[in-house]
Structures are given as structure tokens and as C-alpha cells.
Design an enzyme around this catalytic site. Structure first.
Site, mmCIF file in Angstrom:
data_model
loop_
_atom_site.group_PDB
_atom_site.id
_atom_site.type_symbol
_atom_site.label_atom_id
_atom_site.label_comp_id
_atom_site.label_asym_id
_atom_site.label_seq_id
_atom_site.Cartn_x
_atom_site.Cartn_y
_atom_site.Cartn_z
ATOM 1 N N CYS A 188 -1.066 0.653 7.382
ATOM 2 C CA CYS A 188 -2.437 0.225 7.684
ATOM 3 C C CYS A 188 -2.800 -1.053 6.934
ATOM 4 O O CYS A 188 -2.783 -2.149 7.500
ATOM 5 C CB CYS A 188 -3.439 1.318 7.323
ATOM 6 S SG CYS A 188 -3.173 2.895 8.157
ATOM 7 N N ARG A 189 -3.124 -0.899 5.650
ATOM 8 C CA ARG A 189 -3.677 -2.009 4.879
ATOM 9 C C ARG A 189 -2.687 -3.147 4.663
ATOM 10 O O ARG A 189 -3.016 -4.311 4.899
ATOM 11 C CB ARG A 189 -4.199 -1.504 3.529
ATOM 12 C CG ARG A 189 -5.339 -0.508 3.663
ATOM 13 C CD ARG A 189 -5.709 0.116 2.350
ATOM 14 N NE ARG A 189 -4.662 1.025 1.884
ATOM 15 C CZ ARG A 189 -4.662 1.623 0.705
ATOM 16 N NH1 ARG A 189 -5.635 1.398 -0.155
ATOM 17 N NH2 ARG A 189 -3.690 2.449 0.370
ATOM 18 N N SER A 190 -1.502 -2.837 4.196
ATOM 19 C CA SER A 190 -0.569 -3.929 3.864
ATOM 20 C C SER A 190 -0.067 -4.692 5.087
ATOM 21 O O SER A 190 -0.005 -5.924 5.037
ATOM 22 C CB SER A 190 0.576 -3.437 2.975
ATOM 23 O OG SER A 190 1.320 -2.419 3.589
ATOM 24 N N ASN A 202 2.537 1.488 4.004
ATOM 25 C CA ASN A 202 2.884 0.288 4.781
ATOM 26 C C ASN A 202 2.636 0.489 6.275
ATOM 27 O O ASN A 202 3.401 0.045 7.115
ATOM 28 C CB ASN A 202 4.336 -0.120 4.513
ATOM 29 C CG ASN A 202 4.685 -1.531 4.962
ATOM 30 O OD1 ASN A 202 5.817 -1.782 5.379
ATOM 31 N ND2 ASN A 202 3.777 -2.469 4.871
ATOM 32 N N CYS A 217 0.861 -1.172 0.000
ATOM 33 C CA CYS A 217 0.000 0.000 0.000
ATOM 34 C C CYS A 217 0.900 1.224 0.000
ATOM 35 O O CYS A 217 2.124 1.093 -0.030
ATOM 36 C CB CYS A 217 -0.994 -0.005 1.166
ATOM 37 S SG CYS A 217 -0.272 0.113 2.806
ATOM 38 N N ASP A 269 -8.133 3.078 1.902
ATOM 39 C CA ASP A 269 -7.206 3.453 2.957
ATOM 40 C C ASP A 269 -7.976 4.078 4.121
ATOM 41 O O ASP A 269 -8.592 5.130 3.963
ATOM 42 C CB ASP A 269 -6.193 4.452 2.392
ATOM 43 C CG ASP A 269 -5.039 4.710 3.336
ATOM 44 O OD1 ASP A 269 -5.103 4.299 4.521
ATOM 45 O OD2 ASP A 269 -4.056 5.329 2.886
#
Length: 151
Positions: A12-14, A10, A7, A122
């Protein structure tokens, strides 16, 4: 199988996807899978994931010891699959991919199997934790579906 989640930052999402996929792979006995995450930008290199992401992971019995890092050219050859969280991530990954790229680059949301749910938005700029919980739920479904196809 070697999987990299990417993302923009690096944080939150990933890293959430990395933790979820580790858990799903372990649950299915896929202990030889290599799973990591990285950023497109350098903003969070050396930092732990966002506190709200860690809270949602903990609510679901997961954790993360990930330290933010930025994607490097070797990642495009080392990993089998590189997953972006949104179209911008995928476009950036495709633009950065060296000619010897052997990884399949695609949206993680392709494994959601619903057109409207392909983007994992995000949650960083949302107030509160609701967006992180929604993001987590999307990631779980995608990881489960990916593992079912590849175990």
C-alpha cells in the site's frame, strides 16, 4: 539520489510513495534518481500492490508496475535515504541496519512539516478507499517537500 520507501508489507504505502516520488522527480527533471520500495515482512513478495492503492494512483494519473519485495541488507548501503511510513517501520529499519549502513533512515512524514501528520497510517485494514486517498495526499506533500530540499 537513491531513495527506498519501506512499509510493513510493500502493498500500500511504500509502492504508492515509490510511484509518487518517481512522478515528482520526473516533473523536476531529476531523471537520474533511483526510486524503489520494499517490505519489512515477506507477506507480499512477488505480488502487485493492493488494488485500492492502484486505484488511487490511477485516479491521479499514476501507475505502478512494482512487484513486492523484502528489504535486504545491501539496501542499507546502496540507498541514500530509506523512508519508513511510521515509527514501527523506522524502529524495525534501525534494528536491521548493518554496521556499514550509509543510508539516512527516517520517517517520510518528517517532510510533512506538521507534528500531527508525521505518521502515514496503514490504510490496508480500512473499509473502502478513503484511507488510501488520505495516505496518497500525505505522500504527495512529503515527496514534493523532499524534492524541493534536494534538487
Amino acid at each position: 539520489m537513491k531513495i527506498l520507501f519501506v512499509c510493513i508489507g510493500n502493498s500500500c504505502r511504500s509502492p504508492m510513495a515509490e510511484s509518487v516520488m518517481r512522478s515528482v522527480a520526473t516533473k523536476h527533471g531529476l531523471t537520474d534518481w533511483q526510486i524503489d520500495s520494499a517490505a519489512l515482512r515477506e507477506w507480499n513478495v512477488g505480488r502487485r500492490p493492493e488494488e485500492r492503492a492502484l486505484t488511487v494512483l490511477a485516479e491521479n494519473g499514476l501507475s505502478s508496475d512494482h512487484v513486492g519485495r523484502q528489504i535486504v541488507p545491501q539496501n542499507f548501503v546502496h540507498f541514500d535515504h530509506i523512508f519508513g511510513m511510521d515509527e514501527g517501520n523506522v524502529a524495525d529499519l534501525l534494528a536491521r541496519a548493518p554496521s556499514e549502513c550509509s543510508a539516512k533512515i527516517e520517517l517520510l512524514g518528517n517532510y510533512r512539516y506538521k507534528e500531527l501528520d508525521k505518521i502515514i497510517f496503514d490504510p490496508y485494514f480500512e473499509h473502502g478507499i478513503h484511507g488510501f486517498r488520505r495516505c496518497f495526499d500525505q505522500i504527495v506533500i512529503c515527496c514534493e517537500n523532499f524534492v524541493k530540499l534536494h534538487k
